[in-house]
Design an enzyme around this catalytic site. Structure first.
Site, short mmCIF file in Angstrom:
data_model
loop_
_atom_site.label_atom_id
_atom_site.label_comp_id
_atom_site.label_asym_id
_atom_site.label_seq_id
_atom_site.Cartn_x
_atom_site.Cartn_y
_atom_site.Cartn_z
N TRP A 160 2.45 0.58 -15.25
CA TRP A 160 1.53 1.58 -15.78
C TRP A 160 2.14 2.48 -16.86
O TRP A 160 1.42 3.23 -17.51
CB TRP A 160 0.97 2.41 -14.64
CG TRP A 160 -0.32 1.85 -14.16
CD1 TRP A 160 -0.52 0.60 -13.65
CD2 TRP A 160 -1.59 2.51 -14.16
NE1 TRP A 160 -1.85 0.45 -13.32
CE2 TRP A 160 -2.52 1.61 -13.62
CE3 TRP A 160 -2.03 3.78 -14.54
CZ2 TRP A 160 -3.87 1.93 -13.47
CZ3 TRP A 160 -3.36 4.10 -14.38
CH2 TRP A 160 -4.27 3.17 -13.86
N TYR B 291 5.25 -5.85 -16.26
CA TYR B 291 4.02 -5.23 -15.77
C TYR B 291 4.27 -3.79 -15.32
O TYR B 291 5.30 -3.49 -14.71
CB TYR B 291 3.45 -6.03 -14.59
CG TYR B 291 2.22 -5.38 -14.05
CD1 TYR B 291 1.00 -5.55 -14.71
CD2 TYR B 291 2.26 -4.55 -12.95
CE1 TYR B 291 -0.14 -4.90 -14.25
CE2 TYR B 291 1.12 -3.90 -12.49
CZ TYR B 291 -0.07 -4.09 -13.15
OH TYR B 291 -1.20 -3.44 -12.71
N1 MGD Z 1 1.54 -3.83 -1.04
C1 MGD Z 1 0.88 -3.45 -2.15
N2 MGD Z 1 1.51 -3.45 -3.33
C2 MGD Z 1 0.84 -3.09 -4.44
C3 MGD Z 1 -0.51 -2.65 -4.39
C4 MGD Z 1 -1.15 -2.67 -3.11
O1 MGD Z 1 -2.33 -2.33 -2.98
N3 MGD Z 1 -0.41 -3.04 -2.02
N4 MGD Z 1 -1.15 -2.25 -5.52
C5 MGD Z 1 -0.70 -2.81 -6.77
C6 MGD Z 1 -1.28 -2.19 -7.96
S1 MGD Z 1 -2.98 -2.04 -8.00
C7 MGD Z 1 -0.55 -1.81 -9.04
S2 MGD Z 1 -1.34 -1.33 -10.48
C8 MGD Z 1 0.92 -1.88 -9.02
C9 MGD Z 1 1.58 -0.71 -9.78
O2 MGD Z 1 2.88 -1.00 -10.11
P1 MGD Z 1 3.61 -0.28 -11.32
O3 MGD Z 1 2.67 0.02 -12.42
O4 MGD Z 1 4.81 -1.08 -11.66
O5 MGD Z 1 4.05 1.09 -10.62
P2 MGD Z 1 4.46 2.47 -11.28
O6 MGD Z 1 5.14 3.24 -10.21
O7 MGD Z 1 3.29 3.09 -11.94
O8 MGD Z 1 5.53 2.05 -12.36
C10 MGD Z 1 5.62 2.63 -13.61
C11 MGD Z 1 7.08 2.88 -13.94
O9 MGD Z 1 7.15 3.26 -15.31
C12 MGD Z 1 8.02 4.37 -15.44
N5 MGD Z 1 7.67 5.09 -16.65
C13 MGD Z 1 6.72 6.02 -16.85
N6 MGD Z 1 6.72 6.45 -18.12
C14 MGD Z 1 7.69 5.76 -18.76
C15 MGD Z 1 8.16 5.75 -20.10
O10 MGD Z 1 7.70 6.46 -20.97
N7 MGD Z 1 9.15 4.87 -20.39
C16 MGD Z 1 9.69 4.04 -19.45
N8 MGD Z 1 10.64 3.19 -19.85
N9 MGD Z 1 9.28 4.05 -18.18
C17 MGD Z 1 8.30 4.89 -17.83
C18 MGD Z 1 7.80 5.15 -14.16
O11 MGD Z 1 8.88 6.03 -13.91
C19 MGD Z 1 7.68 4.03 -13.13
O12 MGD Z 1 8.94 3.65 -12.62
O13 MGD Z 1 1.39 -1.91 -7.66
C20 MGD Z 1 0.81 -2.97 -6.92
N10 MGD Z 1 1.48 -3.11 -5.65
N1 MGD Z 2 -4.00 8.43 -5.83
C1 MGD Z 2 -3.89 7.22 -6.38
N2 MGD Z 2 -4.99 6.65 -6.91
C2 MGD Z 2 -4.90 5.43 -7.46
C3 MGD Z 2 -3.67 4.73 -7.55
C4 MGD Z 2 -2.52 5.35 -6.96
O1 MGD Z 2 -1.42 4.79 -6.95
N3 MGD Z 2 -2.68 6.58 -6.39
N4 MGD Z 2 -3.61 3.49 -8.17
C5 MGD Z 2 -4.70 3.15 -9.07
C6 MGD Z 2 -4.74 1.71 -9.33
S1 MGD Z 2 -3.61 1.06 -10.43
C7 MGD Z 2 -5.67 0.90 -8.81
S2 MGD Z 2 -5.71 -0.75 -9.24
C8 MGD Z 2 -6.68 1.39 -7.90
C9 MGD Z 2 -6.81 0.48 -6.69
O2 MGD Z 2 -7.98 0.72 -6.06
P1 MGD Z 2 -8.22 0.08 -4.64
O3 MGD Z 2 -7.58 -1.25 -4.58
O4 MGD Z 2 -9.66 0.13 -4.37
O5 MGD Z 2 -7.43 1.14 -3.74
P2 MGD Z 2 -6.70 1.03 -2.34
O6 MGD Z 2 -6.45 2.44 -1.93
O7 MGD Z 2 -5.54 0.13 -2.40
O8 MGD Z 2 -7.77 0.37 -1.38
C10 MGD Z 2 -8.97 1.04 -1.06
C11 MGD Z 2 -9.31 0.84 0.40
O9 MGD Z 2 -9.70 -0.48 0.67
C12 MGD Z 2 -9.70 -0.62 2.08
N5 MGD Z 2 -9.53 -2.02 2.46
C13 MGD Z 2 -8.38 -2.71 2.54
N6 MGD Z 2 -8.63 -3.98 2.93
C14 MGD Z 2 -9.96 -4.07 3.10
C15 MGD Z 2 -10.83 -5.14 3.48
O10 MGD Z 2 -10.43 -6.26 3.74
N7 MGD Z 2 -12.15 -4.86 3.52
C16 MGD Z 2 -12.66 -3.64 3.23
N8 MGD Z 2 -13.97 -3.48 3.27
N9 MGD Z 2 -11.86 -2.63 2.88
C17 MGD Z 2 -10.53 -2.84 2.80
C18 MGD Z 2 -8.52 0.20 2.57
O11 MGD Z 2 -8.93 0.98 3.67
C19 MGD Z 2 -8.15 1.02 1.35
O12 MGD Z 2 -7.91 2.38 1.63
O13 MGD Z 2 -6.36 2.69 -7.43
C20 MGD Z 2 -6.04 3.57 -8.51
N10 MGD Z 2 -6.02 4.90 -8.00
MO MO Z 3 -3.62 -1.26 -10.10
#
Ligand code: MGD
Ligand code: MGD
Ligand code: MO
Length: 766
Positions: A112, A110
């Protein structure tokens, strides 16, 4: 070289010019009205010491061979020539395939990856495993929205339908009167769209709507979840209690005769069963505002008034992804959809229910009208899979049965894990437990361009190129441009494209032709683009060749016109245009869900007590949300991300009263603890954080140090302390957003953060 070239990333399209000192000048795409500052992480990323320069193999794997070990994450790394490492890895893949079969290989991988359509590492690794060993154990759903992925099809439609073919920003600018934004609409989040985004429109759209008179209500524990442009009222809510607020609002609509019962009758099923619960006739507890007030922290009068206001206005109920990334995350989604149904605005312009609006830059926009270049992944011969966030459970429990979305599944026995384009030490919870579980593997392979914490825990680390070091095409699915991602620089050190790494291993396994189909990377790009080009020609739209597209830098593609999409058609004629649910209607009570018999996800929206709740040793809610200064862990070492840290550590924000009660001042080093672990951070103090909460965003690279027998992440990765537990047996989603912790001043030694530097290769193999 001073030539400027076009390029693209998940956080924006740009042009890039190399500067004399090796840094890059990054200029946002000229058509972008509100570009993201995250672009500036690229300025110093290309030749950073965090990059992986050469193939590296863990010493113990080289000397003792594959097998379980406690050394992963502690051993030294040996630089190994490409030819040698490819030999060893090809042999290891063949060994695992012949001894255990492809069902012993976890290739879910998994993550991005990068924005390009061809060099998308996750697609590459899936294709590689399918074409060489016949498949792999995959993962389903995403860390973003696993609970929604499982839940929404039972009650409303697919995530794609509800997130991407729904109310648009244009409709909000023109029509919406009231936006109830559960979890907010933070522009830091909509800065991102997978595959690319050339126009950031969210802030301006909210500003324009507010100017017309639209009212935005931010329902969230953090005030920063909405831009000032929206002029929003902040309704701070106790984390994880949105379902109680929603139920109480529905109670008011119901008891005051404000519910649109014509809509409920025509477009939904199961209201009566749900109503008995909401009214309290089935369990003796009316879900009225007085019941919800102490749970949510929102006064009963405020709840009742909000319900009445919503009944009068064209109302849009939005849910952030974060809402379902916590325990029982299925419930607030379901309750929000039912509230929107009772308000009766679903299918009207700018009204109804929208899942994930503003959480990403994909939502609230029309989809592309032509197919985009996509790498075919081949067929996976392995039937077994895991819900994406059950990775540690899988490693710990081979052969054990568990529940997922009505299925009884069995965890596979994994010997080899392959990761390319993701960072499990970013995305997974309870990282100390994950690190221990990885010890059970025979072999763990990681491709990355940077030496992430996942790479540090691997046996074999293969240096991948960054997108700036290869040709590709960026396209986002809801963005109106295909961007030529031009090669700006030669690969760093000995880095190779994931494609050529996989082609090399496949060839060594005698299956090269299967994987490559005889094409070079350039021929693949031509081939994949051809599908898009043919569709453009068929429509009579401009259809440049690949060379012409590169010359122009980008290509505007046609988008599906915004006609109100699925919900408008459903409203017009629900029999002719049913939703993709079992009944074709919105399911307020779901027989399918009820039949699963899960007490953690009953047959209608329900307020459920939680396993994780504030208590003596962990009295604060940790909000581990998305970082404003980067995408996840990507380029955490980049200029903009580093500038957001203090003293090199990630910033934890607390409410003034919580800080005072703990003797914490701004810029103190603090330790965040939970029964899972500990991490250090630098304190900030802000009224924008609800009392009882601490906000530490994700993305600081995990940097564990043994301090007096305790493992402490000294950099501030919240997943050192988060809980690894599924949302419910139905969704099994990631619950990383919310966990309970304590925060204290750190008085011990303060080790420096060293994780942004690749480990030294100890020596070459003889
Ligand atoms: N506690 C907590 N944990 C969370 C979340 C949260 O809200 N709270 N949010 C979650 C969410 S929404 C998401 S989507 C995940 C994201 O989790 P990931 O998608 O696993 O996070 P990234 O840091 O985007 O990881 C992408 C990796 O790919 C590498 N990469 C980029 N380009 C290339 C390439 O061309 N080749 C190779 N081989 N590697 C490359 C980057 O250097 C990086 O290390 O995290 C989740 N984790
Ligand atoms: N800059 C930046 N933007 C991103 C990403 C990133 O890594 N960096 N990741 C992208 C990805 S993969 C994803 S999936 C999306 C995720 O999108 P989201 O999951 O919507 O993003 P978060 O910032 O994790 O959460 C948004 C807000 O939800 C609020 N929140 C937390 N718990 C609760 C709750 O129980 N109730 C309510 N009402 N609010 C709550 C928190 O204050 C938090 O700041 O973001 C995307 N956008
Ligand atoms: Mo995500």
């Amino acid at each position: 070289m001073t030539e400027s070239l076009t390029h693209s990333s998940h956080w924006g399209a740009f042009s890039v010019t190399p500067e004399a000192d090796g840094r890059l000048e990054i200029t946002p795409h000229k058509g972008d009205p509100d570009p993201s500052p995250i672009l500036q992480n690229l300025t110093d990323a290309l030749r950073h010491p965090a990059r992986v320069a050469r193939p590296m193999v863990r010493r113990g794997w080289l000397t003792d061979g594959p097998g379980p070990t406690t050394r992963r994450g502690h051993d030294e790394f040996v630089a190994v020539p490409w030819d040698d490492v490819i030999d060893r890895l090809a042999a290891e893949l063949k060994r695992v395939e012949s001894e255990f079969g492809a069902e012993a290989v976890f290739g879910g991988s998994y993550g991005w990856s990068s924005a390009g359509r061809f060099h998308h590492a996750q697609s590459q690794v899936h294709r590689f495993l399918n074409k060489t060993i016949g498949g792999y154990v995959k993962s389903v759903g995403t860390y973003s929205s696993a609970a929604a992925h499982a839940m929404l099809p039972h009650i409303f439609g697919s995530v794609m339908d509800v997130a991407r073919h729904n109310v648009t920003w244009d409709q909000i600018v023109e029509h919406t009167e009231l936006v109830l934004a559960f979890g907010g609409l933070a522009v830091k989040n909509s800065a991102i769209a997978q595959g690319g985004i050339s126009q950031h429109i969210e802030r301006l759209s909210m500003g324009a709507a507010a100017k017309r008179g639209a009212r935005f209500v931010l329902i969230s524990p953090l005030r920063s979840d909405m831009p000032p442009d929206a002029n929003a009222e902040w309704l701070p809510i106790q984390p994880g209690t949105d379902t109680a607020l929603l139920l109480a609002m529905m109670y008011v609509l119901d008891s005051e005769g404000l519910a649109d019962m014509d809509f409920v009758d025509r477009y939904t099923v199961g209201f009566d069963t749900f109503a008995a619960y909401m009214r309290g006739t089935s369990d003796g507890q009316p879900k009225d505002p007085h019941w919800a007030a102490p749970i949510t922290g929102i006064p009963a009068d405020t709840i009742a008034q909000l319900a009445r206001d919503a009944a009068r206005a064209r109302t849009l109920v939005t849910n952030s992804h974060s809402l379902q990334r916590s325990e029982h995350g299925e419930q607030p989604l379901w309750a929000s959809a039912v509230l929107a149904a009772m308000l009766g605005d679903i299918g009207l312009p700018g009204g109804g229910y929208h899942y994930s609006l503003g959480s990403l830059g994909h939502t609230g926009r029309a989809p592309a009208a032509v197919p985009l270049p996509t790498l075919p992944q081949g067929d996976n011969g392995v039937a077994n899979y895991i819900p994406v966030a059950r990775i540690t459970d899988m490693l710990e429990n081979p052969g054990v049965e568990y529940d997922y979305n009505g299925n009884r599944l069995t965890y596979p026995d994994i010997k080899l894990m392959y990761w390319a384009g993701g960072n499990p030490f970013h995305h997974h919870q309870d990282l100390e437990r994950l690190a221990r579980a990885l010890g059970k593997l025979d072999t763990f392979v990681v491709h990355d361009f940077a030496f992430t914490s996942a790479a540090r825990h691997a046996d074999i680390v293969l240096p991948a190129t960054m997108s700036l070091e290869r040709e590709d095409l960026g396209a986002g699915g809801t963005d109106s441009l295909i961007v030529a991602m031009r090669k700006l620089a030669e690969p760093y050190g000995e880095a190779r494209d994931d494609y050529s790494i996989f082609a090399g291993i496949a060839e060594r396994m005698g299956r090269g032709e299967n994987f490559t189909e005889g094409r070079t990377a350039e021929q693949w790009l031509e081939h994949l683009y051809e599908r898009t080009r043919e569709a453009l020609i068929a429509r009579g739209d401009p259809a440049p060749t690949l060379a012409e597209l590169r010359e122009a830098g980008d290509l505007a593609i046609p988008m599906v016109p915004d006609d109100g999409a699925l919900m408008a058609r459903f409203r017009e004629d629900p029999e002719a245009n049913p939703l993709a649910t079992p009944s074709g209607k919105i399911e307020i009570y779901s027989e399918t869900v009820a039949a699963m018999g899960y007490d953690d996800c009953p047959g209608h929206p329900t307020w459920l007590e939680r396993f994780e709740a504030p208590r003596g040793d962990a009295p604060l809610w940790l909000i581990a949300n998305q970082p404003a200064t980067r995408l996840h862990s990507q380029l955490d070492y980049g200029a903009h991300s580093r500038a957001g840290k203090r003293d090199g550590r990630e910033v934890a924000r607390l409410h003034p009263e919580d800080a005072a009660a703990r003797g914490i001042s701004v810029d103190d080093v603090v330790v965040v603890t939970s029964p899972r672990g500990a991490c250090l951070a630098t304190a900030d103090i802000s009224e924008d954080v609800l009392k009882g909460c601490v906000n530490l965003a994700t993305g600081a690279w995990y940097d564990p140090v043994d301090i007096g027998g305790q493992i402490v992440c000294v950099h501030g990765n919240p997943n050192a302390v988060t809980l690894d537990r599924g949302t419910s047996r139905l969704g099994q989603g990631c619950t990383g957003q919310l966990s309970c912790v304590e925060v204290a001043r750190w008085t011990g030694q303060v080790p420096s953060v060293r994780v942004h530097r690749a480990p030294d290769a100890v020596s070459d193999v003889a």
